[in-house]
Motif scaffolding. Structure first.
Motif, PDB file in Angstrom:
ATOM      1  N   LEU A 104       0.625  -1.141   0.384  1.00 47.26           N
ATOM      2  CA  LEU A 104       0.208  -0.188  -0.028  1.00 47.26           C
ATOM      3  C   LEU A 104       1.110   1.274   0.199  1.00 47.26           C
ATOM      4  O   LEU A 104       1.814   0.837   0.994  1.00 47.26           O
ATOM      5  CB  LEU A 104      -0.676  -0.067   0.872  1.00 47.26           C
ATOM      6  CG  LEU A 104      -2.088   1.124   1.748  1.00 47.26           C
ATOM      7  CD1 LEU A 104      -3.063   0.337   2.469  1.00 47.26           C
ATOM      8  CD2 LEU A 104      -1.391   2.631   1.835  1.00 47.26           C
ATOM      9  N   PHE A 142      -2.235  -1.606  -3.490  1.00 43.90           N
ATOM     10  CA  PHE A 142      -3.593  -0.565  -2.668  1.00 43.90           C
ATOM     11  C   PHE A 142      -2.618   0.888  -3.042  1.00 43.90           C
ATOM     12  O   PHE A 142      -1.864   1.117  -3.307  1.00 43.90           O
ATOM     13  CB  PHE A 142      -4.670  -0.834  -1.656  1.00 43.90           C
ATOM     14  CG  PHE A 142      -4.641  -1.697  -1.603  1.00 43.90           C
ATOM     15  CD1 PHE A 142      -5.723  -2.140  -1.766  1.00 43.90           C
ATOM     16  CD2 PHE A 142      -4.099  -3.128  -1.855  1.00 43.90           C
ATOM     17  CE1 PHE A 142      -7.316  -3.148  -1.955  1.00 43.90           C
ATOM     18  CE2 PHE A 142      -5.308  -4.744  -1.253  1.00 43.90           C
ATOM     19  CZ  PHE A 142      -5.811  -4.554  -1.247  1.00 43.90           C
ATOM     20  N   PHE A 200      -3.780   5.218  -1.154  1.00 44.78           N
ATOM     21  CA  PHE A 200      -4.419   6.150  -0.666  1.00 44.78           C
ATOM     22  C   PHE A 200      -4.139   7.297   0.048  1.00 44.78           C
ATOM     23  O   PHE A 200      -3.036   7.651   0.567  1.00 44.78           O
ATOM     24  CB  PHE A 200      -5.253   5.032   0.959  1.00 44.78           C
ATOM     25  CG  PHE A 200      -6.217   5.892   1.685  1.00 44.78           C
ATOM     26  CD1 PHE A 200      -6.957   6.019   1.443  1.00 44.78           C
ATOM     27  CD2 PHE A 200      -5.215   6.827   2.704  1.00 44.78           C
ATOM     28  CE1 PHE A 200      -7.845   6.972   2.524  1.00 44.78           C
ATOM     29  CE2 PHE A 200      -6.235   7.400   3.567  1.00 44.78           C
ATOM     30  CZ  PHE A 200      -7.515   7.462   3.121  1.00 44.78           C
ATOM     31  N   LEU A 217      -9.695   5.972  -1.778  1.00 44.16           N
ATOM     32  CA  LEU A 217      -8.523   4.483  -2.041  1.00 44.16           C
ATOM     33  C   LEU A 217      -8.763   3.885  -3.135  1.00 44.16           C
ATOM     34  O   LEU A 217     -10.014   3.718  -3.137  1.00 44.16           O
ATOM     35  CB  LEU A 217      -9.538   3.836   0.004  1.00 44.16           C
ATOM     36  CG  LEU A 217      -9.217   1.972  -0.479  1.00 44.16           C
ATOM     37  CD1 LEU A 217      -7.599   1.821  -0.048  1.00 44.16           C
ATOM     38  CD2 LEU A 217     -10.243   1.821   0.744  1.00 44.16           C
ATOM     39  N   TRP A 223     -14.925  -0.375   0.950  1.00 46.96           N
ATOM     40  CA  TRP A 223     -13.567  -1.154   1.402  1.00 46.96           C
ATOM     41  C   TRP A 223     -13.418  -1.995  -0.021  1.00 46.96           C
ATOM     42  O   TRP A 223     -14.309  -2.131  -1.423  1.00 46.96           O
ATOM     43  CB  TRP A 223     -14.259  -1.638   2.554  1.00 46.96           C
ATOM     44  CG  TRP A 223     -14.719  -1.693   3.524  1.00 46.96           C
ATOM     45  CD1 TRP A 223     -15.257   0.257   3.606  1.00 46.96           C
ATOM     46  CD2 TRP A 223     -15.328  -1.688   4.980  1.00 46.96           C
ATOM     47  NE1 TRP A 223     -15.488   0.725   5.335  1.00 46.96           N
ATOM     48  CE2 TRP A 223     -15.780  -0.658   5.892  1.00 46.96           C
ATOM     49  CE3 TRP A 223     -15.461  -3.595   5.199  1.00 46.96           C
ATOM     50  CZ2 TRP A 223     -16.005  -1.195   7.020  1.00 46.96           C
ATOM     51  CZ3 TRP A 223     -15.957  -3.696   6.523  1.00 46.96           C
ATOM     52  CH2 TRP A 223     -16.549  -2.299   7.499  1.00 46.96           C
ATOM     53  N   THR A 231     -12.096   2.590   5.182  1.00 46.00           N
ATOM     54  CA  THR A 231     -11.784   3.769   5.820  1.00 46.00           C
ATOM     55  C   THR A 231     -12.268   4.040   7.554  1.00 46.00           C
ATOM     56  O   THR A 231     -13.234   3.664   7.992  1.00 46.00           O
ATOM     57  CB  THR A 231     -12.645   4.814   5.391  1.00 46.00           C
ATOM     58  OG1 THR A 231     -13.442   5.358   5.185  1.00 46.00           O
ATOM     59  CG2 THR A 231     -11.263   5.397   3.152  1.00 46.00           C
ATOM     60  N   VAL A 250      -7.425   4.840   7.050  1.00 44.07           N
ATOM     61  CA  VAL A 250      -7.828   3.402   5.760  1.00 44.07           C
ATOM     62  C   VAL A 250      -6.585   2.215   7.063  1.00 44.07           C
ATOM     63  O   VAL A 250      -5.852   2.737   8.230  1.00 44.07           O
ATOM     64  CB  VAL A 250      -6.424   3.510   4.114  1.00 44.07           C
ATOM     65  CG1 VAL A 250      -4.952   3.434   5.451  1.00 44.07           C
ATOM     66  CG2 VAL A 250      -6.331   2.537   3.943  1.00 44.07           C
TER      67      VAL A 250
END
Length: 267
Positions: A116, A145, A147, A155, A176, A188, A201
Protein backbone atom coordinates in the motif's frame (compact mmCIF):
# COMPACT_ATOMS: atom_id res chain seq x y z
CA UNK A 1 -8.00 -19.20 -14.09
CA UNK A 2 -4.61 -19.93 -12.55
CA UNK A 3 -4.67 -19.34 -8.77
CA UNK A 4 -2.65 -16.27 -7.83
CA UNK A 5 -1.01 -18.22 -5.01
CA UNK A 6 0.37 -20.74 -7.51
CA UNK A 7 1.61 -17.90 -9.71
CA UNK A 8 3.36 -16.32 -6.76
CA UNK A 9 5.03 -19.58 -5.78
CA UNK A 10 6.35 -19.99 -9.32
CA UNK A 11 7.70 -16.43 -9.33
CA UNK A 12 9.43 -17.03 -6.00
CA UNK A 13 11.17 -20.13 -7.37
CA UNK A 14 12.30 -18.27 -10.49
CA UNK A 15 13.63 -15.35 -8.45
CA UNK A 16 15.52 -17.67 -6.10
CA UNK A 17 17.21 -19.43 -9.01
CA UNK A 18 18.12 -16.09 -10.63
CA UNK A 19 19.80 -14.73 -7.51
CA UNK A 20 21.65 -18.01 -6.97
CA UNK A 21 23.22 -17.62 -10.44
CA UNK A 22 23.85 -13.86 -10.21
CA UNK A 23 25.68 -12.96 -7.03
CA UNK A 24 24.10 -9.73 -5.71
CA UNK A 25 26.02 -7.00 -3.85
CA UNK A 26 26.33 -6.95 -0.09
CA UNK A 27 27.13 -3.27 0.54
CA UNK A 28 23.53 -2.13 0.79
CA UNK A 29 22.20 1.17 2.14
CA UNK A 30 19.05 0.98 4.26
CA UNK A 31 18.46 4.65 5.07
CA UNK A 32 18.45 7.50 2.55
CA UNK A 33 17.52 10.11 5.13
CA UNK A 34 14.15 10.85 3.48
CA UNK A 35 11.19 11.42 5.78
CA UNK A 36 7.48 10.82 5.35
CA UNK A 37 5.48 13.48 3.51
CA UNK A 38 3.65 14.61 6.65
CA UNK A 39 2.90 13.61 10.22
CA UNK A 40 -0.41 12.19 9.03
CA UNK A 41 1.39 10.00 6.49
CA UNK A 42 3.66 8.72 9.26
CA UNK A 43 0.73 7.92 11.54
CA UNK A 44 -1.19 6.27 8.69
CA UNK A 45 1.76 3.96 8.01
CA UNK A 46 2.12 3.11 11.70
CA UNK A 47 -1.61 2.39 12.00
CA UNK A 48 -1.44 -0.11 9.14
CA UNK A 49 1.63 -1.86 10.56
CA UNK A 50 0.40 -2.09 14.14
CA UNK A 51 -3.15 -3.13 13.25
CA UNK A 52 -2.03 -5.87 10.84
CA UNK A 53 0.38 -7.22 13.43
CA UNK A 54 -2.55 -7.28 15.83
CA UNK A 55 -4.79 -8.96 13.25
CA UNK A 56 -2.18 -11.65 12.55
CA UNK A 57 -1.13 -12.08 16.18
CA UNK A 58 -2.22 -15.72 16.10
CA UNK A 59 0.64 -16.57 13.71
CA UNK A 60 4.36 -15.76 13.47
CA UNK A 61 5.11 -16.56 9.82
CA UNK A 62 4.82 -13.03 8.47
CA UNK A 63 6.74 -9.78 8.16
CA UNK A 64 5.24 -6.30 8.05
CA UNK A 65 7.28 -3.25 7.07
CA UNK A 66 6.91 0.35 6.08
CA UNK A 67 9.03 3.00 4.38
CA UNK A 68 11.82 0.42 4.01
CA UNK A 69 14.06 -0.36 1.07
CA UNK A 70 13.17 -3.45 -0.93
CA UNK A 71 16.26 -4.59 -2.82
CA UNK A 72 15.42 -6.68 -5.84
CA UNK A 73 18.03 -5.97 -8.55
CA UNK A 74 21.70 -5.17 -9.06
CA UNK A 75 20.72 -2.22 -11.27
CA UNK A 76 18.65 -0.75 -8.49
CA UNK A 77 21.63 -0.92 -6.13
CA UNK A 78 23.85 0.94 -8.59
CA UNK A 79 21.59 3.88 -9.39
CA UNK A 80 19.48 4.03 -6.19
CA UNK A 81 16.39 4.85 -8.25
CA UNK A 82 13.81 3.07 -6.11
CA UNK A 83 12.61 3.50 -2.55
CA UNK A 84 10.57 1.04 -0.55
CA UNK A 85 6.78 1.16 -0.30
CA UNK A 86 5.03 2.93 2.56
CA UNK A 87 3.50 -0.35 3.76
CA UNK A 88 3.97 -3.98 2.77
CA UNK A 89 3.53 -7.47 4.16
CA UNK A 90 5.02 -10.85 3.31
CA UNK A 91 3.36 -14.07 4.45
CA UNK A 92 4.90 -17.48 4.99
CA UNK A 93 8.31 -16.21 6.18
CA UNK A 94 10.17 -16.22 9.49
CA UNK A 95 8.65 -13.35 11.42
CA UNK A 96 11.23 -13.52 14.20
CA UNK A 97 14.16 -12.44 12.00
CA UNK A 98 15.42 -8.89 12.48
CA UNK A 99 15.60 -7.00 9.17
CA UNK A 100 16.89 -3.53 8.24
CA UNK A 101 15.13 -3.80 4.90
CA UNK A 102 13.72 -6.45 2.59
CA UNK A 103 16.47 -8.02 0.47
CA UNK A 104 14.84 -10.38 -2.02
CA UNK A 105 17.95 -12.53 -2.58
CA UNK A 106 18.29 -13.08 1.17
CA UNK A 107 14.63 -14.07 1.41
CA UNK A 108 14.66 -17.01 -1.04
CA UNK A 109 13.34 -14.77 -3.81
CA UNK A 110 10.26 -13.65 -1.87
CA UNK A 111 8.53 -10.40 -2.81
CA UNK A 112 5.76 -8.62 -0.85
CA UNK A 113 2.31 -10.20 -0.97
CA UNK A 114 0.54 -6.89 -0.38
CA UNK A 115 1.69 -3.30 -0.84
CA UNK A 116 0.00 0.00 0.00
CA UNK A 117 1.33 3.41 -0.98
CA UNK A 118 0.22 6.58 0.79
CA UNK A 119 -0.35 9.15 -1.93
CA UNK A 120 0.75 12.78 -1.86
CA UNK A 121 0.95 15.47 -4.56
CA UNK A 122 4.65 14.75 -5.03
CA UNK A 123 4.34 10.95 -5.25
CA UNK A 124 0.90 10.20 -6.73
CA UNK A 125 2.05 10.00 -10.36
CA UNK A 126 4.84 7.58 -9.41
CA UNK A 127 2.63 5.48 -7.13
CA UNK A 128 -0.01 4.84 -9.77
CA UNK A 129 2.50 4.85 -12.63
CA UNK A 130 6.08 3.60 -12.44
CA UNK A 131 5.78 1.96 -9.02
CA UNK A 132 2.54 0.24 -9.91
CA UNK A 133 4.25 -1.17 -13.03
CA UNK A 134 7.17 -2.45 -10.92
CA UNK A 135 4.84 -4.11 -8.44
CA UNK A 136 2.88 -5.72 -11.27
CA UNK A 137 5.62 -6.71 -13.72
CA UNK A 138 8.62 -7.40 -11.45
CA UNK A 139 7.35 -8.00 -7.93
CA UNK A 140 4.13 -9.73 -9.08
CA UNK A 141 2.62 -8.57 -5.80
CA UNK A 142 -0.92 -10.01 -5.72
CA UNK A 143 -2.61 -7.06 -3.98
CA UNK A 144 -1.73 -3.36 -4.43
CA UNK A 145 -3.52 -0.40 -2.86
CA UNK A 146 -3.13 3.39 -2.74
CA UNK A 147 -4.64 5.95 -0.37
CA UNK A 148 -4.18 9.68 0.21
CA UNK A 149 -4.45 10.42 3.96
CA UNK A 150 -5.82 13.86 3.08
CA UNK A 151 -8.50 12.54 0.69
CA UNK A 152 -11.05 10.16 2.28
CA UNK A 153 -12.34 9.06 -1.15
CA UNK A 154 -8.97 8.15 -2.66
CA UNK A 155 -8.76 4.44 -1.78
CA UNK A 156 -8.03 2.29 -4.84
CA UNK A 157 -6.81 -1.27 -5.26
CA UNK A 158 -5.76 -3.83 -7.82
CA UNK A 159 -5.23 -7.59 -7.85
CA UNK A 160 -3.21 -9.75 -10.20
CA UNK A 161 -5.30 -11.85 -12.55
CA UNK A 162 -4.34 -15.14 -14.18
CA UNK A 163 -2.41 -13.26 -16.86
CA UNK A 164 -0.28 -11.48 -14.25
CA UNK A 165 -1.93 -8.14 -14.90
CA UNK A 166 -3.51 -5.86 -12.33
CA UNK A 167 -7.29 -5.63 -12.44
CA UNK A 168 -9.03 -2.89 -10.41
CA UNK A 169 -10.90 -4.06 -7.33
CA UNK A 170 -14.58 -3.19 -7.06
CA UNK A 171 -15.56 -1.65 -3.71
CA UNK A 172 -18.46 -2.99 -1.69
CA UNK A 173 -21.42 -0.88 -0.55
CA UNK A 174 -19.24 0.69 2.16
CA UNK A 175 -16.49 1.60 -0.28
CA UNK A 176 -14.18 -1.09 1.15
CA UNK A 177 -11.83 -3.23 -0.94
CA UNK A 178 -11.26 -6.93 -0.31
CA UNK A 179 -7.65 -8.06 0.18
CA UNK A 180 -7.74 -11.72 -0.71
CA UNK A 181 -4.15 -12.32 0.34
CA UNK A 182 -4.85 -11.32 3.95
CA UNK A 183 -8.51 -12.23 4.14
CA UNK A 184 -9.25 -8.70 5.38
CA UNK A 185 -11.11 -5.69 4.06
CA UNK A 186 -9.38 -2.36 3.55
CA UNK A 187 -11.65 0.56 4.30
CA UNK A 188 -11.77 3.97 5.90
CA UNK A 189 -12.35 4.85 9.54
CA UNK A 190 -12.82 8.32 11.01
CA UNK A 191 -11.32 9.01 14.39
CA UNK A 192 -8.37 10.30 16.38
CA UNK A 193 -5.04 8.48 16.37
CA UNK A 194 -2.00 9.89 18.16
CA UNK A 195 -3.92 13.17 18.69
CA UNK A 196 -4.51 13.50 14.93
CA UNK A 197 -8.20 13.56 13.82
CA UNK A 198 -8.58 12.24 10.28
CA UNK A 199 -10.09 9.57 8.04
CA UNK A 200 -7.65 6.66 8.15
CA UNK A 201 -7.30 3.58 5.99
CA UNK A 202 -7.85 0.57 8.28
CA UNK A 203 -8.23 -3.19 8.15
CA UNK A 204 -11.54 -4.94 8.86
CA UNK A 205 -12.11 -8.66 9.30
CA UNK A 206 -14.33 -10.71 7.03
CA UNK A 207 -17.38 -9.92 9.17
CA UNK A 208 -16.71 -6.18 8.98
CA UNK A 209 -15.24 -5.73 12.47
CA UNK A 210 -12.45 -3.18 12.78
CA UNK A 211 -9.01 -4.70 13.38
CA UNK A 212 -7.99 -2.85 16.51
CA UNK A 213 -4.66 -1.27 17.32
CA UNK A 214 -2.98 -2.76 20.42
CA UNK A 215 -3.91 0.25 22.54
CA UNK A 216 -7.51 0.10 21.26
CA UNK A 217 -7.70 -3.60 22.14
CA UNK A 218 -6.29 -2.87 25.62
CA UNK A 219 -8.82 -0.08 26.12
CA UNK A 220 -11.64 -2.34 24.97
CA UNK A 221 -10.56 -5.03 27.44
CA UNK A 222 -10.33 -2.46 30.24
CA UNK A 223 -13.82 -1.17 29.44
CA UNK A 224 -15.19 -4.72 29.37
CA UNK A 225 -13.59 -5.45 32.77
CA UNK A 226 -15.07 -2.23 34.16
CA UNK A 227 -18.50 -3.11 32.83
CA UNK A 228 -18.26 -6.55 34.46
CA UNK A 229 -17.23 -4.96 37.74
CA UNK A 230 -20.11 -2.48 37.56
CA UNK A 231 -22.55 -5.29 36.71
CA UNK A 232 -21.34 -7.31 39.71
CA UNK A 233 -21.66 -4.25 41.95
CA UNK A 234 -25.16 -3.58 40.63
CA UNK A 235 -26.18 -7.20 41.26
CA UNK A 236 -24.78 -7.04 44.78
CA UNK A 237 -26.73 -3.82 45.42
CA UNK A 238 -29.92 -5.46 44.11
CA UNK A 239 -29.38 -8.41 46.46
CA UNK A 240 -28.81 -6.01 49.37
CA UNK A 241 -32.03 -4.12 48.56
CA UNK A 242 -33.94 -7.40 48.26
CA UNK A 243 -32.65 -8.55 51.64
CA UNK A 244 -33.58 -5.17 53.13
CA UNK A 245 -37.14 -5.40 51.79
CA UNK A 246 -37.47 -8.94 53.09
CA UNK A 247 -36.26 -7.85 56.52
CA UNK A 248 -38.76 -4.99 56.57
CA UNK A 249 -41.59 -7.33 55.59
CA UNK A 250 -40.74 -9.80 58.34
CA UNK A 251 -40.79 -7.03 60.92
CA UNK A 252 -44.25 -6.02 59.67
CA UNK A 253 -45.33 -9.62 60.34
CA UNK A 254 -43.93 -9.46 63.84
CA UNK A 255 -40.92 -11.61 63.17
CA UNK A 256 -37.38 -10.77 64.20
CA UNK A 257 -35.08 -11.31 61.16
CA UNK A 258 -32.09 -11.77 63.49
CA UNK A 259 -33.92 -14.45 65.41
CA UNK A 260 -34.69 -16.27 62.15
CA UNK A 261 -31.04 -16.06 61.19
CA UNK A 262 -29.85 -17.43 64.50
CA UNK A 263 -32.59 -20.06 64.66
CA UNK A 264 -33.19 -21.45 61.18
CA UNK A 265 -35.63 -24.06 62.61
CA UNK A 266 -37.81 -21.37 64.17
CA UNK A 267 -41.46 -21.71 63.20
Amino acid sequence: MIPVESIGQGIDREAKLFFEKHKPPTDLIFDDGAEMESNRHRIAMTVLIRSLEQGLAHRNDFFVGGNMFIYYSVKQVRNQDFRGPDFFAVLGVDGTTSRQGWVVWDENGRYPDIILELLSPSTASQDIGKKKDIYEQIFRTPDYFVFDPFDPNSLQGWRLDGNLRYQPLVPNERGWLWCETLGFWLGTWEGIVDREPAVWVRFYDESGNLILLPEEAAQQQAEAAQQQAEAAQQQAEQERQRASRLEARLRELGEDPNDLTLNPNHS
